[in-house]
Enzyme design. Structure first.
Site, PDB file in Angstrom:
ATOM      1  N   ASP A 179       0.833  -1.205   0.000  1.00 44.64           N
ATOM      2  CA  ASP A 179       0.000   0.000   0.000  1.00 44.64           C
ATOM      3  C   ASP A 179       0.861   1.246   0.000  1.00 44.64           C
ATOM      4  OD1 ASP A 179       0.844  -0.694   2.619  1.00 44.64           O
ATOM      5  OD2 ASP A 179      -0.737   0.518   3.528  1.00 44.64           O
ATOM      6  N   GLU A 203       0.220  -1.356   5.751  1.00 46.71           N
ATOM      7  CA  GLU A 203       1.303  -0.815   6.578  1.00 46.71           C
ATOM      8  C   GLU A 203       1.133   0.675   6.797  1.00 46.71           C
ATOM      9  OE1 GLU A 203       5.186   0.929   7.667  1.00 46.71           O
ATOM     10  OE2 GLU A 203       3.928   1.381   5.912  1.00 46.71           O
TER      11      GLU A 203
END
Length: 465
Positions: free
Chosen positions: A110, A174
């Site tokens: 991400d 994350e």
């Protein structure tokens, strides 16, 4: 301020950790691997995995892209989800020594959002222009994911086998809470990481140009803990025109101001002490940062531009970031809330808790919104020595130093499995390239040459570890 201790010249070599074992030679990295690192970085950037928080993200297309390339290298990747679309990829490369501890290599899929109106190019174009790859994730951290893929596929083509098992983890979430990513993997799929004792992740081994001195390559050997807080003040609701001695907004504002203005005491950890010692030596100074009378705030300017590596990790910290209260200008609300981004050093949590209790006072309650432990990894053993040797082999003019991250990574979640983490995503960057500002910044980009350097260093380090 206390008086500064006397300083005397010292050779920078005096602070080196023990040398690594003789390195493995005959690198399998070929032209294809270098080209793939660039192409994979570009391709992954084009897959928009913006994490807006609160579950608003979808990493699955990027996870499928990664899994396809791992499968083509003869591996058996597993796709894992806690929430549909929030996909993680895990694969294991068998090593030649079954008795050896396994090594984890992890990176997240991400990215933080990007506003196209602020960029000079489409942030999800993955454009390669003038020897640079542009787009969100070029630095944080689709570039590192791509380098890992390129190395693994080069090994498969050459029939290279690492000494120890290597577990690859490409994670979701994350950039928010990791609840759909590394947190989920550590809690529900710990068996996939069996035998892993050490891990390599993001934010380390990138070039920091230290003025006229030799370039530095800081390798992360620690992270401050995360202590995100929610503050709630309660009072008496009422009309805004009347006196109110129990105004929730006033109570909250006073607590937030105290927190924002507080000066935290120095708390010197082993990693930060080692970093200061090496940085001082590079300036020709002999300094014992733990010596009585050493004023670290006064020492920092003497360390040159590299002082940025330690200035944020000398202390715990707490920064107010969000405020919320009321619904109408002439109504005093009964409650008011605020959020604070707190960070703690190893061993500093007790101090943090006691200080927040004092600063918030009797009229404001607080609770953890998100909490993770601080980390610290050895810098005087073989692992750090291998990482140092691997970088300096390909950047002989550079110098590796340990540092502690001001923030955190997925290493926090994996530490619950007994995995000691290092930040090691090598990049050789040209003078004037501001790596720090591009993290979550505008016009994020990475030079093609930096990716080529990273592939070579990462291959060397992984095979020698």
């Amino acid at each position: 301020m206390a008086d500064m201790p006397a300083v005397t010249p010292q050779s920078p070599a005096a602070t080196h950790t023990p040398a690594a074992e003789p390195p493995v030679e005959d690198s399998p990295v070929d032209r294809t691997a270098l080209d793939e690192a660039v192409a994979f970085t570009s391709d992954l950037i084009r897959i928009d995995t913006s994490n807006r928080g609160g579950g608003d993200c979808r990493e699955r297309p990027a996870a499928e892209y990664v899994a396809e390339r791992l499968a083509a290298a003869g591996l058996e990747p597993v796709l894992l989800e806690r929430t549909p679309g929030r996909t993680n990829v895990v694969a294991r490369i068998p090593g030649s020594d079954p008795s050896a501890d396994a090594l984890l290599v992890h990176g997240h899929l991400d990215v933080v959002p990007a506003d196209p109106a602020e960029w000079s190019t489409d942030p999800f174009s993955g454009e390669v222009r003038d020897g640079v790859v542009w787009g969100r994730g070029a630095v944080d951290m689709k570039n590192a994911d791509a380098m890992v893929l390129a190395v693994v596929r080069a090994w498969a083509r050459a029939g290279a086998v690492p000494r120890r098992d290597i577990v690859l983890a490409f994670t979701a979430d994350e950039e928010d809470s990791a609840v759909d990513g590394a947190d989920h993997l550590a809690d529900r799929h710990a068996g996939l990481f069996e035998g892993c004792t050490e891990g390599l992740g993001e934010s380390g081994a990138f070039t920091v140009h230290n003025g006229p001195r030799r370039p530095l390559y800081p390798v992360a050997a620690g992270e401050r803990g995360t202590a995100w807080l929610k503050l709630t003040a309660r009072g008496t609701a009422g009309h805004g025109s009347k006196p109110n001695g129990a105004n929730a907004v006033s109570r909250l504002a006073a607590a937030v101001a105290r927190i924002g203005e507080h000066t935290w005491p120095v708390r010197l950890t082993d990693t930060v002490a080692a970093c200061i010692t090496e940085l001082a030596a590079l300036q020709g100074l002999h300094v014992d940062p733990r010596a009585r009378g050493t004023d670290l705030d006064e020492l920092l300017p003497k360390l040159g531009p590299a002082a940025t590596l330690v200035e944020a990790t000398l202390r715990n910290s707490a920064n107010p970031t969000m405020l919320g209260a009321g619904y109408k200008v002439n109504v005093v609300p009964g409650t008011a809330t605020a959020y604070v981004d707190g960070r703690t050093l190893p061993g500093g949590e007790e101090e943090f808790l006691a200080t927040l209790n004092e600063l918030t006072g009797p009229d404001v309650e607080w609770e953890f919104h998100h909490r993770t432990d601080a980390l610290q990894a050895p810098v005087d053993g073989r692992t750090f020595a291998v990482l140092r040797e691997s970088v300096e082999r390909f950047a002989p003019d550079g110098r590796v130093v340990p540092f502690c991250m001001a923030g955190g990574t997925d290493a926090k979640q994996f530490s619950r499995l007994g995995i000691t983490g290092y930040g090691f995503s090598p990049l050789r960057l040209p003078p004037g390239f501001d790596y720090w500002s591009l993290f979550h910044g505008v016009d994020e980009r990475v030079p093609v040459d930096a990716l080529h350097f990273g592939v070579r260093v990462l291959d060397h380090a992984l095979r020698n570890l």
